[in-house]
Motif scaffolding. Structure first.
Motif, short mmCIF file in Angstrom:
data_model
loop_
_atom_site.label_atom_id
_atom_site.label_comp_id
_atom_site.label_asym_id
_atom_site.label_seq_id
_atom_site.Cartn_x
_atom_site.Cartn_y
_atom_site.Cartn_z
N UNK A 40 0.84 -1.20 0.00
CA UNK A 40 0.00 0.00 0.00
C UNK A 40 0.88 1.25 0.00
N UNK A 41 1.90 1.24 0.83
CA UNK A 41 2.82 2.39 0.90
C UNK A 41 3.54 2.57 -0.43
N UNK A 42 4.00 1.46 -1.00
CA UNK A 42 4.72 1.53 -2.29
C UNK A 42 3.83 2.13 -3.37
N UNK A 43 2.57 1.70 -3.39
CA UNK A 43 1.65 2.23 -4.41
C UNK A 43 1.37 3.71 -4.17
N UNK A 44 1.20 4.08 -2.91
CA UNK A 44 0.95 5.50 -2.60
C UNK A 44 2.13 6.36 -3.05
N UNK A 45 3.34 5.89 -2.78
CA UNK A 45 4.52 6.68 -3.17
C UNK A 45 4.63 6.77 -4.69
N UNK A 46 4.33 5.66 -5.38
CA UNK A 46 4.37 5.69 -6.85
C UNK A 46 3.36 6.70 -7.41
N UNK A 103 -2.42 -1.68 7.77
CA UNK A 103 -3.38 -2.57 7.08
C UNK A 103 -3.54 -3.83 7.94
N UNK A 104 -4.78 -4.15 8.25
CA UNK A 104 -5.07 -5.31 9.10
C UNK A 104 -4.20 -5.32 10.37
N UNK A 105 -3.96 -4.12 10.89
CA UNK A 105 -3.23 -4.01 12.15
C UNK A 105 -1.72 -4.04 12.04
N UNK A 106 -1.20 -3.99 10.80
CA UNK A 106 0.26 -4.02 10.61
C UNK A 106 0.74 -2.76 9.90
N UNK A 107 1.83 -2.19 10.41
CA UNK A 107 2.35 -0.93 9.88
C UNK A 107 3.42 -1.17 8.83
N UNK A 108 3.55 -0.21 7.93
CA UNK A 108 4.66 -0.14 6.98
C UNK A 108 5.01 1.33 6.80
N UNK A 109 6.25 1.60 6.41
CA UNK A 109 6.77 2.98 6.41
C UNK A 109 7.85 3.05 5.34
N UNK A 110 7.75 4.02 4.43
CA UNK A 110 8.78 4.17 3.39
C UNK A 110 8.83 5.61 2.93
N UNK A 115 13.00 2.26 3.52
CA UNK A 115 12.22 1.04 3.30
C UNK A 115 11.98 0.35 4.63
N UNK A 116 10.88 -0.39 4.70
CA UNK A 116 10.63 -1.33 5.79
C UNK A 116 11.18 -2.69 5.36
N UNK A 117 12.04 -3.26 6.18
CA UNK A 117 12.82 -4.44 5.80
C UNK A 117 12.67 -5.54 6.88
N UNK A 118 12.40 -6.75 6.43
CA UNK A 118 12.35 -7.90 7.34
C UNK A 118 13.62 -8.72 7.19
N UNK A 119 14.20 -9.13 8.32
CA UNK A 119 15.37 -10.00 8.28
C UNK A 119 14.89 -11.46 8.26
#
Ligand code: MG
Ligand code: MG
Length: 263
Positions: free
Chosen positions: A19-25, A105-112, A240-244
């Motif tokens: 969602x964040x990626x699409x918003x930024x695009x 979204x569904x209780x989970x955050x993302x940030x970019x 970017x939000x990054x998962x290890x």
């Protein structure tokens, strides 16, 4: 407290990241000479709302802020590095714009965040943006299970320092999960081999912001939000939000088309 995410939780955060990626695009596509920052905020808001998500930015009031934030994006122009409010300002030819956006979204955050120039760019601005992106890439590459948090900070700063950019260790990256800002903090400078051991399931926002003038000083406007380089030089900010994961860092806020792997 540092929390670790399951693969299923990381997948849910990836959905928020899209969602964040699409918003930024869409903001980038809409940003032209003459565009109002408030219009770009509306563009991002429609994407977030349309996806059934909410904005963690709108109404956000951390301890440093005098008032709740008024927007779903931070729109930071030229000497503004961070936390610019998307007000009535109209973009001018050659403006360097940094857009920061989040989603729940569904209780989970993302940030970019991303930085770009509208109209005809100055070469120095393009170089500043490329350096900041290279620092983000280096930070992501260092986000490996078995390493230390300081590896990420050191990798970011090494790129900025080599380009003689100004680096502040205030307002860096952060853990992210059910809320946007969690432990650990991920400063934009540090010592390799030091700090939190990097474990599988750690999800962090990595976000270098550099100032072209080379100084690390900044000023905050009377609105309590708008953060400018003290020397008036231009700034860039990417995130970017990054998962290890055991297979390496996974960018949760990458645009969907970058996942396909190509033909
Ligand atoms: Mg962030
Ligand atoms: Mg951000």
């Amino acid at each position: 407290m540092v929390e670790l995410r399951t693969p299923g939780e990381i997948e849910a955060m990836r959905a928020s990241g899209r969602v964040v990626a699409q918003a930024l695009q869409e903001v980038r596509a809409a940003a032209k000479v003459g565009s109002r920052l408030s219009t770009l905020d509306d563009v991002a808001g429609e994407v977030i709302l349309g996806a059934g998500a909410t904005s963690p930015f709108l109404g956000y009031q951390p301890s440093f802020a005098l008032t709740p934030f008024r927007g779903v994006i931070c729109a930071s122009v030229n000497d503004v590095a961070l936390h610019g409010t998307p007000g009535p300002y109209r973009l001018a030819d050659g403006d360097l714009l940094s857009i920061d956006c989040g989603s729940i979204l569904d209780g989970w955050a993302a940030d970019a965040a991303t930085s770009f120039v509208v109209g005809i760019p100055r070469q120095a601005d393009l170089e500043l943006i490329e350096t900041t992106k290279a620092a983000l890439d280096a930070g992501i590459r260092a986000a490996r299970v078995g390493g230390r948090l300081g590896d990420i900070s050191a990798a970011i700063a090494a790129v900025g320092r080599a380009a003689r950019c100004g680096i502040s260790t205030d307002y860096g990256g952060h853990g992210i999960g059910r809320t946007m800002h969690q432990d650990p903090s991920v400063p934009n400078d540090g010592r390799p081999g030091r700090g939190l051991p990097l474990r599988s399931g750690l999800v962090i926002a990595i976000e270098p912001w550099f100032m072209a003038g080379g100084g690390d000083g900044y000023l905050v406007d009377d609105d309590g939000w708008t953060l400018r380089s003290a020397d008036g030089s231009r700034a860039a900010h990417v995130e970017h939000t990054v998962a290890l994961t055991p297979d390496g860092p996974l960018i949760l806020t990458a645009p969907p088309e970058s996942e396909s792997g190509g033909p």
